[in-house]
Write a protein that holds these residues in place. Structure first.
Motif, PDB file in Angstrom:
ATOM      1  N   ALA A  21      -6.732   2.568   0.424  1.00  0.00           N
ATOM      2  CA  ALA A  21      -5.220   2.920   1.128  1.00  0.00           C
ATOM      3  C   ALA A  21      -5.047   4.387   0.761  1.00  0.00           C
ATOM      4  CB  ALA A  21      -4.487   2.043   0.468  1.00  0.00           C
ATOM      5  N   PHE A  22      -4.210   5.162   1.420  1.00  0.00           N
ATOM      6  CA  PHE A  22      -3.851   6.424   1.365  1.00  0.00           C
ATOM      7  C   PHE A  22      -2.414   6.551   1.682  1.00  0.00           C
ATOM      8  CE2 PHE A  22      -5.564   5.655   5.408  1.00  0.00           C
ATOM      9  CZ  PHE A  22      -4.849   6.465   6.201  1.00  0.00           C
ATOM     10  N   TYR A  23      -1.844   7.720   1.144  1.00  0.00           N
ATOM     11  CA  TYR A  23      -0.382   7.951   1.777  1.00  0.00           C
ATOM     12  C   TYR A  23      -0.519   9.303   2.871  1.00  0.00           C
ATOM     13  CZ  TYR A  23       1.567   5.617  -2.230  1.00  0.00           C
ATOM     14  OH  TYR A  23       2.542   4.517  -2.816  1.00  0.00           O
ATOM     15  N   THR A  24       0.261   8.732   3.834  1.00  0.00           N
ATOM     16  CA  THR A  24       0.379   9.831   4.757  1.00  0.00           C
ATOM     17  C   THR A  24       2.018  10.280   5.042  1.00  0.00           C
ATOM     18  OG1 THR A  24      -0.378  10.400   7.295  1.00  0.00           O
ATOM     19  CG2 THR A  24       0.215   8.090   6.573  1.00  0.00           C
ATOM     20  N   HIS A  70       4.884  -5.444   9.275  1.00  0.00           N
ATOM     21  CA  HIS A  70       5.366  -5.324   8.221  1.00  0.00           C
ATOM     22  C   HIS A  70       5.543  -4.071   7.705  1.00  0.00           C
ATOM     23  CE1 HIS A  70       1.661  -3.660   6.035  1.00  0.00           C
ATOM     24  NE2 HIS A  70       0.971  -4.346   6.935  1.00  0.00           N
ATOM     25  N   PRO A  71       6.647  -3.978   6.675  1.00  0.00           N
ATOM     26  CA  PRO A  71       7.003  -2.699   6.241  1.00  0.00           C
ATOM     27  C   PRO A  71       6.024  -1.872   5.398  1.00  0.00           C
ATOM     28  CG  PRO A  71       8.819  -4.414   5.799  1.00  0.00           C
ATOM     29  CD  PRO A  71       7.648  -4.948   6.306  1.00  0.00           C
ATOM     30  N   HIS A  72       5.825  -0.699   5.273  1.00  0.00           N
ATOM     31  CA  HIS A  72       5.229   0.094   4.313  1.00  0.00           C
ATOM     32  C   HIS A  72       5.644   0.331   2.987  1.00  0.00           C
ATOM     33  CE1 HIS A  72       2.511  -0.504   7.741  1.00  0.00           C
ATOM     34  NE2 HIS A  72       1.701   0.281   7.471  1.00  0.00           N
ATOM     35  N   GLU A  73       5.115   0.647   2.112  1.00  0.00           N
ATOM     36  CA  GLU A  73       5.555   1.155   1.044  1.00  0.00           C
ATOM     37  C   GLU A  73       5.604   2.726   1.208  1.00  0.00           C
ATOM     38  OE1 GLU A  73       3.663   2.418  -3.336  1.00  0.00           O
ATOM     39  OE2 GLU A  73       3.306   0.542  -2.565  1.00  0.00           O
ATOM     40  N   SER A  74       6.779   3.419   0.400  1.00  0.00           N
ATOM     41  CA  SER A  74       6.992   4.874   0.642  1.00  0.00           C
ATOM     42  C   SER A  74       7.023   5.343  -0.725  1.00  0.00           C
ATOM     43  CB  SER A  74       7.881   5.157   1.636  1.00  0.00           C
ATOM     44  OG  SER A  74       9.393   4.766   1.028  1.00  0.00           O
ATOM     45  N   ARG A  75       6.733   6.654  -0.705  1.00  0.00           N
ATOM     46  CA  ARG A  75       6.784   7.419  -1.897  1.00  0.00           C
ATOM     47  C   ARG A  75       7.172   8.945  -1.720  1.00  0.00           C
ATOM     48  NH1 ARG A  75       2.523   6.907  -6.622  1.00  0.00           N
ATOM     49  NH2 ARG A  75       3.706   8.283  -7.484  1.00  0.00           N
ATOM     50  N   GLU A  76       7.588   9.699  -2.368  1.00  0.00           N
ATOM     51  CA  GLU A  76       8.004  10.865  -2.373  1.00  0.00           C
ATOM     52  C   GLU A  76       6.939  11.968  -3.217  1.00  0.00           C
ATOM     53  OE1 GLU A  76      11.587  14.230  -2.988  1.00  0.00           O
ATOM     54  OE2 GLU A  76      12.178  11.970  -2.225  1.00  0.00           O
ATOM     55  N   PHE A  77       6.074  12.857  -2.674  1.00  0.00           N
ATOM     56  CA  PHE A  77       5.427  13.883  -3.160  1.00  0.00           C
ATOM     57  C   PHE A  77       5.878  15.168  -2.903  1.00  0.00           C
ATOM     58  CE2 PHE A  77       2.734   9.923  -2.460  1.00  0.00           C
ATOM     59  CZ  PHE A  77       2.257   9.737  -3.729  1.00  0.00           C
ATOM     60  N   GLY A  78       6.242  16.024  -4.016  1.00  0.00           N
ATOM     61  CA  GLY A  78       6.514  17.561  -3.563  1.00  0.00           C
ATOM     62  C   GLY A  78       7.605  17.555  -2.558  1.00  0.00           C
ATOM     63  N   GLY A  79       8.535  16.809  -2.723  1.00  0.00           N
ATOM     64  CA  GLY A  79       9.853  16.909  -1.842  1.00  0.00           C
ATOM     65  C   GLY A  79       9.694  16.078  -0.297  1.00  0.00           C
ATOM     66  N   ARG A  80       8.390  15.729   0.212  1.00  0.00           N
ATOM     67  CA  ARG A  80       8.004  14.907   1.284  1.00  0.00           C
ATOM     68  C   ARG A  80       7.973  13.602   1.093  1.00  0.00           C
ATOM     69  NH1 ARG A  80       3.405  17.666   4.624  1.00  0.00           N
ATOM     70  NH2 ARG A  80       4.467  16.472   6.271  1.00  0.00           N
TER      71      ARG A  80
END
Length: 515
Positions: free
Chosen positions: A148-151, A179-189
């Motif tokens: 998996a990866f974040y985009t 289905h919903p996707h997990e989200s995170r913040e990196f460097g303000g994005r």
């Protein structure tokens, strides 16, 4: 007792593996025993029911047409196909869909195949639409062993929040949603988590293979083929030519033989063209019937170009801007299907089915241009290496949300590369919407809030219509900077369904002139 229980559970888990999975393991173990096959039918001998197929190509360009026909003859059912698109009603993957051999299609765009919409709304076909760059990266990640990866692509949309219709029940009701996707913040994005996609078989089309199994592709036919070739448990390549090992320069190998399990040389290639676009000999600025309104928009839009820029132009009004680039200015036009340095439409003599743009029109490529695979193309986009992207829209909101890919219950085409393109605004790309100010029914397209599913959230930097130019400020909202000659601010207000600020430096709408 504990040991006996553990062994019993292990035995049950092993027995629960499907016959197809065990057969797939056996195939993988023996896949090195034979690499070259005489026919496509022999090469797909073990493609069975419920297989997941990763299929290369973009539109009809670079599709493994002989392998698709062989799968059709084999008659395997309940297939899952993963591809950029689904061909047309009678060509490419559309043949499998037409015969109802496909239970699930994972793609970024299905707009050229009306049969997909028919089966989808009838409840006979699941359709999962993914952003084109996300799809390419899901395949690339699987090949690299990354689960998996974040985009940033899709944040704040149905892709992120869930709820995209995947299956209908045949009575107009949605029976399955994403289905919903997990989200995170990196460097303000903001970023969302996407999982890799694996496949039982990868079906790809290459130009040449050598006897070591290495592949090379021709022009824009590279597209999704390299990432698909690397991600299949068993990769099957149809090629136009097989040459001795060493005849392909190692520096020109696009896919190493380590990824390729089976190869056969095709006897016939149709190489279909979806949108045949040509110009007359000596015509340097070919144009379709642009129309006064559309030409007014594109003549203003090209004023955003600067010499040396890298620019992506969406289909429709944006792509027309390429016809109005001033003489002496160099703008490197990017096609997300894997080209840099797009040139004008070809003459009849230059026409090449393996040289198309993202709108599937035949094009040329200029000196200094380059070809690359789809996963690399979207790395350029998401990484902010494109200076400007222009695209159309159904709606744009006061603070720069954009909707341009879906009308629920009516339109199911897909987002293509649009979600990736607008997400790049956070990496420094300027996102410009070029569109007519109102719909054909006179409804405003610049609105307080988008009522249609979003393509991107707070991502538009500028809006150019036939009436006006707006800058979009993430805090202040819309700022009217230019008005077309002969129109007033009140005219713009009457056609706009969102409040806006009038710039103190309001100017007449500029137009580029071409000598």
């Amino acid at each position: 007792m504990a040991l006996r229980s553990l062994l019993s559970r292990c035995a049950t888990a092993f027995q629960s593996r499907s016959a197809y999975e065990m057969a797939a393991s056996a195939r993988a173990a023996s896949s090195t025993s034979k690499r070259f096959f005489e026919t496509a039918d022999e090469a797909v001998f073990d493609v069975g029911d419920e297989a997941t197929l990763l299929v290369g190509g973009f539109g009809l360009c670079g599709i493994p047409e002989n392998l698709i026909d062989a799968v059709l003859r084999r008659g395997a059912r309940d297939l899952t196909i993963v591809s950029n698109d689904t061909g047309t009603e009678t060509k490419g993957l559309g043949k499998l869909i037409q015969k109802r051999l496909v239970k699930r299609a994972v793609a970024s765009y299905v707009g050229e195949n009306s049969e997909v919409a028919r089966q989808y709304f009838a409840g006979d076909l699941e359709v999962e639409l993914l952003p084109q760059g996300t799809l390419a990266e899901k395949i690339r990640a699987a090949a690299a062993g990354i689960p998996a990866f974040y985009t940033p692509t899709g944040y704040g949309t149905l892709v992120h929040e869930g709820g995209e219709p995947i299956r209908y029940d045949g009575h107009g009701h949605v029976s399955k949603i994403s289905h919903p996707h997990e989200s995170r913040e990196f460097g303000g994005r903001h970023y969302i988590l996407e999982e890799a996609i694996k496949g039982d078989f990868a079906l790809v089309k290459a130009w040449k293979a050598d006897t070591a199994g290495n592949l090379t592709f021709r022009k824009a036919a590279r597209n999704f083929n390299p990432p698909m070739a690397k991600a299949g448990k068993i990769t099957i390549a149809e090629v136009e030519e097989i040459v001795p090992a060493g005849e392909i320069d190692p520096a020109h190998v696009h896919v190493s033989g380590i990824y390729v399990n089976r190869i056969f040389k095709g006897e016939h290639f149709e190489k279909g063209i979806e949108k045949r676009t040509v110009r007359s000999e000596g015509e340097n600025r070919p144009r379709s019937a642009v129309g006064d309104v559309r030409e007014r928009i594109v003549r203003r839009a090209v004023l955003e170009f600067r010499d040396g820029m890298y620019v992506n132009l969406g289909i429709g009004i944006p792509v027309l801007a390429s016809n109005f680039i001033p003489n002496g200015m160099t703008v490197h036009l990017h096609g997300e299907n894997g080209l840099m340095g797009l040139g004008p439409f070809p003459t009849e003599e230059e026409l090449d089915p393996e040289l198309i743009n993202a709108g599937k029109e035949t094009v040329t490529i200029l000196d200094g241009g380059s070809f690359f695979s789809s996963d690399e193309s979207f790395a350029m986009i998401r990484g902010g290496h494109i200076n400007v992207t222009m695209l159309g829209a159904m709606q744009v909101s006061r603070y720069g949300d954009i909707a341009n890919w879906m009308v629920p219950g009516k339109l199911v085409k897909g987002m293509g590369g649009a979600m990736d393109l607008v997400s790049s605004t956070g990496a420094g790309t300027k996102v410009i919407v070029t569109m007519q100010h109102q719909t054909k029914n006179g409804e405003a397209k610049i609105v307080e809030r988008c009522s249609l599913p979003l393509t991107g959230k707070r991502c538009v930097n500028q809006i150019i219509t036939e009436m006006a130019v707006f800058d979009v400020d993430q805090k202040k909202g819309l700022i009217l900077t230019e008005v077309y000659d002969g129109l007033s601010v009140d005219d713009v207000k009457a056609a706009t369904d969102a409040p806006f600020i009038v710039s103190p430096d309001l100017k007449p709408m500029a137009q580029v002139t071409i000598e």
